[in-house]
Design a protein around this motif. Structure first.
Motif, PDB file in Angstrom:
ATOM      1  N   ASP A  82       0.800  -1.221   0.000  1.00  0.00           N
ATOM      2  CA  ASP A  82       0.000   0.000   0.000  1.00  0.00           C
ATOM      3  C   ASP A  82       0.833   1.273   0.000  1.00  0.00           C
ATOM      4  O   ASP A  82       0.397   2.293  -0.519  1.00  0.00           O
ATOM      5  N   ASP A  83       2.027   1.228   0.605  1.00  0.00           N
ATOM      6  CA  ASP A  83       2.834   2.447   0.722  1.00  0.00           C
ATOM      7  C   ASP A  83       4.317   2.091   0.828  1.00  0.00           C
ATOM      8  O   ASP A  83       4.686   0.917   0.849  1.00  0.00           O
ATOM      9  N   GLN A  84       5.148   3.129   0.894  1.00  0.00           N
ATOM     10  CA  GLN A  84       6.601   2.916   0.925  1.00  0.00           C
ATOM     11  C   GLN A  84       7.037   2.202   2.200  1.00  0.00           C
ATOM     12  O   GLN A  84       7.945   1.377   2.161  1.00  0.00           O
ATOM     13  N   ALA A  85       6.385   2.488   3.310  1.00  0.00           N
ATOM     14  CA  ALA A  85       6.745   1.816   4.556  1.00  0.00           C
ATOM     15  C   ALA A  85       6.560   0.308   4.428  1.00  0.00           C
ATOM     16  O   ALA A  85       7.394  -0.476   4.914  1.00  0.00           O
ATOM     17  N   GLU A  86       5.493  -0.105   3.765  1.00  0.00           N
ATOM     18  CA  GLU A  86       5.248  -1.534   3.575  1.00  0.00           C
ATOM     19  C   GLU A  86       6.280  -2.135   2.615  1.00  0.00           C
ATOM     20  O   GLU A  86       6.808  -3.226   2.858  1.00  0.00           O
ATOM     21  N   VAL A  87       6.607  -1.425   1.534  1.00  0.00           N
ATOM     22  CA  VAL A  87       7.664  -1.879   0.620  1.00  0.00           C
ATOM     23  C   VAL A  87       8.962  -2.069   1.400  1.00  0.00           C
ATOM     24  O   VAL A  87       9.622  -3.106   1.299  1.00  0.00           O
ATOM     25  N   ASP A  88       9.315  -1.073   2.197  1.00  0.00           N
ATOM     26  CA  ASP A  88      10.569  -1.117   2.964  1.00  0.00           C
ATOM     27  C   ASP A  88      10.589  -2.287   3.948  1.00  0.00           C
ATOM     28  O   ASP A  88      11.596  -2.981   4.080  1.00  0.00           O
ATOM     29  N   ARG A  89       9.476  -2.514   4.629  1.00  0.00           N
ATOM     30  CA  ARG A  89       9.402  -3.594   5.629  1.00  0.00           C
ATOM     31  C   ARG A  89       9.590  -4.957   4.977  1.00  0.00           C
ATOM     32  O   ARG A  89      10.378  -5.778   5.438  1.00  0.00           O
ATOM     33  N   TYR A  90       8.873  -5.202   3.880  1.00  0.00           N
ATOM     34  CA  TYR A  90       9.002  -6.500   3.215  1.00  0.00           C
ATOM     35  C   TYR A  90      10.374  -6.644   2.561  1.00  0.00           C
ATOM     36  O   TYR A  90      10.948  -7.735   2.566  1.00  0.00           O
ATOM     37  N   TRP A  91      10.897  -5.587   1.998  1.00  0.00           N
ATOM     38  CA  TRP A  91      12.219  -5.648   1.377  1.00  0.00           C
ATOM     39  C   TRP A  91      13.266  -6.032   2.423  1.00  0.00           C
ATOM     40  O   TRP A  91      14.102  -6.898   2.184  1.00  0.00           O
ATOM     41  N   GLN A  92      13.203  -5.386   3.573  1.00  0.00           N
ATOM     42  CA  GLN A  92      14.154  -5.676   4.655  1.00  0.00           C
ATOM     43  C   GLN A  92      14.068  -7.138   5.083  1.00  0.00           C
ATOM     44  O   GLN A  92      15.073  -7.801   5.305  1.00  0.00           O
ATOM     45  N   ALA A  93      12.865  -7.674   5.179  1.00  0.00           N
ATOM     46  CA  ALA A  93      12.667  -9.043   5.656  1.00  0.00           C
ATOM     47  C   ALA A  93      12.973 -10.097   4.597  1.00  0.00           C
ATOM     48  O   ALA A  93      13.480 -11.172   4.930  1.00  0.00           O
ATOM     49  N   LEU A  94      12.683  -9.802   3.334  1.00  0.00           N
ATOM     50  CA  LEU A  94      12.757 -10.837   2.306  1.00  0.00           C
ATOM     51  C   LEU A  94      14.018 -10.819   1.459  1.00  0.00           C
ATOM     52  O   LEU A  94      14.413 -11.857   0.922  1.00  0.00           O
ATOM     53  N   SER A  95      14.655  -9.690   1.296  1.00  0.00           N
ATOM     54  CA  SER A  95      15.817  -9.613   0.416  1.00  0.00           C
ATOM     55  C   SER A  95      17.060 -10.126   1.128  1.00  0.00           C
ATOM     56  O   SER A  95      17.611  -9.470   2.009  1.00  0.00           O
ATOM     57  N   ALA A  96      17.508 -11.310   0.717  1.00  0.00           N
ATOM     58  CA  ALA A  96      18.688 -11.917   1.345  1.00  0.00           C
ATOM     59  C   ALA A  96      19.978 -11.257   0.869  1.00  0.00           C
ATOM     60  O   ALA A  96      20.962 -11.216   1.601  1.00  0.00           O
ATOM     61  N   VAL A  97      19.991 -10.728  -0.357  1.00  0.00           N
ATOM     62  CA  VAL A  97      21.186 -10.082  -0.922  1.00  0.00           C
ATOM     63  C   VAL A  97      20.721  -8.804  -1.634  1.00  0.00           C
ATOM     64  O   VAL A  97      20.623  -8.772  -2.870  1.00  0.00           O
ATOM     65  N   PRO A  98      20.424  -7.729  -0.889  1.00  0.00           N
ATOM     66  CA  PRO A  98      19.839  -6.525  -1.480  1.00  0.00           C
ATOM     67  C   PRO A  98      20.629  -5.945  -2.653  1.00  0.00           C
ATOM     68  O   PRO A  98      20.046  -5.468  -3.613  1.00  0.00           O
ATOM     69  N   GLU A  99      21.936  -6.008  -2.596  1.00  0.00           N
ATOM     70  CA  GLU A  99      22.742  -5.434  -3.676  1.00  0.00           C
ATOM     71  C   GLU A  99      22.624  -6.208  -4.987  1.00  0.00           C
ATOM     72  O   GLU A  99      22.942  -5.697  -6.053  1.00  0.00           O
ATOM     73  N   ALA A 100      22.123  -7.423  -4.945  1.00  0.00           N
ATOM     74  CA  ALA A 100      21.971  -8.238  -6.154  1.00  0.00           C
ATOM     75  C   ALA A 100      20.560  -8.161  -6.742  1.00  0.00           C
ATOM     76  O   ALA A 100      20.306  -8.726  -7.796  1.00  0.00           O
ATOM     77  N   GLU A 101      19.666  -7.450  -6.075  1.00  0.00           N
ATOM     78  CA  GLU A 101      18.280  -7.401  -6.511  1.00  0.00           C
ATOM     79  C   GLU A 101      18.078  -6.383  -7.629  1.00  0.00           C
ATOM     80  O   GLU A 101      18.923  -5.508  -7.844  1.00  0.00           O
ATOM     81  N   GLN A 102      16.934  -6.476  -8.310  1.00  0.00           N
ATOM     82  CA  GLN A 102      16.649  -5.550  -9.399  1.00  0.00           C
ATOM     83  C   GLN A 102      15.141  -5.414  -9.608  1.00  0.00           C
ATOM     84  O   GLN A 102      14.401  -6.399  -9.481  1.00  0.00           O
TER      85      GLN A 102
END
Length: 154
Positions: A82-102
Motif C-alpha cells: 500500500d505504501d513505501q513503509a510496507e515496501v521497505d518492511r518487506y524488502w528488509q525481511a525478504l531480500s537476502a542479498v539486497p545489492e543483487a536485486e533488481q
C-alpha cells in the motif's frame, strides 16, 4: 483447501519457511503439518513432510522433498504494498542479498523470488498517459527496491 494450491519444494526446511512467511505477512497462519510415513525415501519417519499454510488468505503447501530441485526466477510471488513503509518492511525481511536485486524483485533466504510491488506502480504503468507510463518503467528498471516517490516523479 483451495482447488489450486502452489506447492513449494523445500530441502528439509518447509516448516521454517512456512513459519517465517506466516509471521511476516498479515492474515497468514500454519494450518497443518503432515509427518512422513516410514516408507518415504526422502524424509525420515516422523519428520515433517508437508506444511499447509495460508499467506494473506491464499493456500500454499511446502514439501520437504529433498535436495533435488532449486527455486529460480521463472516463478515468483508478487506482494502488493500500500505504501513505501510496507515496501521497505518487506524488502528488509525478504531480500537476502539486497545489492543483487533488481526492479523490485528480491530473493529470500530460501531461494524464493518475490516481487515487492507498490500498488501505485501498477496505477502509474496503466496510465492512459503512455509517455508517462514509459518513463515510469524506465525509472523502475534502474531501481533495486522500488521507490514510490521516484516513480511518481518520472
Amino acid at each position: 483447501m483451495d482447488k489450486i494450491t502452489p506447492c513449494l519444494w523445500c530441502n528439509n526446511n518447509a516448516e521454517e519457511m512456512a513459519r517465517f512467511y506466516t509471521e511476516l505477512i498479515p492474515d497468514s497462519r500454519i494450518n497443518q503439518r503432515v509427518l512422513s510415513p516410514a516408507d518415504n525415501p526422502s524424509v525420515k519417519e516422523g519428520e515433517v513432510l508437508t506444511v499447509e499454510f495460508t499467506l494473506a488468505g491464499k493456500a500454499y503447501t511446502a514439501l520437504n522433498g529433498g535436495d533435488y530441485f532449486k527455486f529460480n526466477e521463472a516463478i515468483s510471488l508478487q506482494l502488493l504494498c500500500d505504501d513505501q513503509a510496507e515496501v521497505d518492511r518487506y524488502w528488509q525481511a525478504l531480500s537476502a542479498v539486497p545489492e543483487a536485486e533488481q526492479c523490485g524483485w528480491a530473493k529470500d533466504r530460501f531461494g524464493v523470488s518475490w516481487q515487492i510491488v507498490p500498488k501505485r506502480l501498477i496505477e502509474l504503468i496503466a496510465s492512459p498517459d503512455r509517455a508517462r507510463a514509459k518513463r515510469v518503467l524506465e525509472v523502475m528498471l534502474e531501481m533495486k527496491k522500488l521507490d514510490i516517490a521516484a516513480l511518481e516523479a518520472a
